[in-house]
Structure formats: structure tokens, C-alpha cells
Design an enzyme around this catalytic site. Structure first.
Site, PDB file in Angstrom:
ATOM      1  CD  GLU A   1      -0.834  -1.967  -5.854  1.00  0.00           C
ATOM      2  OE1 GLU A   1       0.086  -1.495  -6.551  1.00  0.00           O
ATOM      3  OE2 GLU A   1      -0.789  -2.049  -4.626  1.00  0.00           O
TER       4      GLU A   1
ATOM      5  CB  CYS B   1      -0.925   0.002   1.218  1.00  0.00           C
ATOM      6  SG  CYS B   1      -2.034   1.433   1.267  1.00  0.00           S
TER       7      CYS B   1
END
Length: 240
Positions: free
Chosen positions: A110, A2
Site C-alpha cells: 500500500e 489491494c
């Protein structure tokens, strides 16, 4: 992993959501973050070890261990693997001291690599509720000034099958029912598991988010239908 996320809700809303007394954690003028990035000060929920009460505080993203010689290494410690966090020297002391925290997020980003470009996707809960990332925090005292720097890292776990075309790792997203156990419970290892992929929404967005300099609501807006369809096709098994 992340490496970028979204944090939009104001402090008062987060305090109410996580059972924080707003008088204990006054955080005026905290800006909405559509492109929260490492080394920024971001809102984190943690348990005060002396009073046992929950606080909402601004901590810097990128953990600096209490024993560090300086704060410069924090930018590379934005994530900690859930499988090794209890043993890795960098995180071990904070883990054993139960300096667990929650990082509220409306979504995270992402990327899917396509030739020489990277197509970003914003990932959110399908029901629109905020996410609760499992985190770990620590405090480092500047020997020169005596000032404390408090920082955090986000724990990661293996990605679900749905998210794996984007990355093999994903943040540990706690179900609402696990929040109290994570913050106040004795055992945290059993809570670090992958969040169901079907409960998440993946939306292709503009490559503007690729630069940490860019901010604003346009970063989370879906692409035009034809562009979105082409981007979504990248996640099909034949495209992986």
C-alpha cells in the site's frame, strides 16, 4: 484496496498448507511473485463444486463475470467490496453460487502519498505466516473458441486504524480458523471483517515496487534505517 501483493511460496508448500492433494493440482514452474499485479495468472485455492475437494489453480487476477461480452473489463475488477458483493450485479451470480476462494499471499503493498511521490509499504503478518485473502472466482467461456477463462477478485473491507493512513480499504484477511468455513461453509458474509492491525507489520520499501515491470526480492527489503524512520514518520497522526 489491494492492487499489488507478494506470492512467494511454491505450489507444493501451498498445497500442504491449505490441505490440497498435490496430485489434483500439479502446477510446475510457477514463479515467485514479488510484485503480483492485475491480469497476471496467480495461485488460488478453491473448492471443486463437483467433488468438494480443494484445488490449487492458476487464475487470472481481475474478475470476468460469466455473462460478460468479453474479457477486457476484468482488469478493473481486481477488488470487490465486502459490503455490496452479494448485491452488485457484477459479482452477485458468483457469490450466490458460492464460488469463494482463497488467494495466498506473503504480503501486500500500500502507498502513502507524499507531495508528488508515493512511498510504498509492504504489509505482512507479524508472525511471518502467510495471509489468506478472501476471494471470489468466476468462469467465462469464449463464444468463439469454447475455451474457459477463470478469473478472481479479492474482497476488501474497511481498513483498521493502523492501516488507514495508507488507505481507507484493506483486503479481507481470513484467520486460519476461518479458512474451512470460507471455502466449504454455507454462510460467508459474517467472515468478511477487518484483520487486527496489531497483528500486521508495516515496512517501508523502495519505490521500485511502484512499477509493475520490476520484480525480485529487493522489492520487499526494508529501507536503510534513516530512510525507514522518515517513511515511518509519515504514518504518525500529525502526518496524516
Amino acid at each position: 484496496m489491494c492492487g499489488r501483493f507478494v506470492q512467494l511460496r511454491p505450489p507444493a508448500a501451498l498445497a500442504a498448507l491449505f490441505g490440497v492433494d498435490p496430485t489434483l493440482s500439479p502446477l510446475p514452474n510457477v514463479p515467485a511473485r514479488y510484485n503480483a499485479a492485475p491480469t497476471q495468472d496467480l495461485m488460488v485455492v478453491r473448492r471443486n463444486p463437483e467433488t468438494g475437494r480443494r484445488h490449487l489453480d492458476l487464475l487470472r487476477w481481475g474478475l470476468v463475470p460469466s455473462f460478460a461480452k468479453g474479457p477486457s473489463g476484468g482488469a478493473s475488477l481486481i477488488n470487490a467490496r465486502s459490503e455490496t458483493v452479494a448485491e452488485k450485479p457484477t459479482f452477485r451470480a458468483a457469490w450466490r453460487a458460492r464460488r469463494r476462494c482463497i488467494v495466498p499471499a506473503d504480503a501486500f503493498y500500500e502507498w502513502k502519498a507524499v507531495d508528488k511521490r508515493r512511498q510504498p509499504f509492504v504489509i505482512s503478518r507479524a508472525d511471518g505466516s502467510p495471509m489468506s485473502f478472501a476471494g471470489l472466482w468466476d468462469g467465462w467461456k469464449d463464444p468463439g473458441t469454447g475455451q474457459w477463462l477463470r478469473t478472481f477478485t479479492i474482497l476488501t473491507c474497511p481498513a483498521t486504524e493502523r492501516l488507514r493512513p495508507l488507505h481507507e480499504r484493506m483486503p479481507v484477511i481470513l484467520p486460519d480458523t476461518d479458512i474451512s468455513a470460507w471455502l466449504e461453509g454455507e454462510e460467508g458474509a459474517a467472515l468478511m471483517r477487518s484483520y487486527p492491525g496489531e497483528a500486521l507489520r508495516l515496512t517501508p520499501v523502495s519505490t521500485d515496487v511502484n512499477s509493475v515491470r520490476n520484480e525480485g526480492p529487493s522489492l520487499v527489503e526494508p529501507l536503510a534505517p534513516d530512510e525507514a524512520a522518515a517513511a515511518a514518520a509519515l504514518l504518525a497522526p500529525s502526518a496524516v
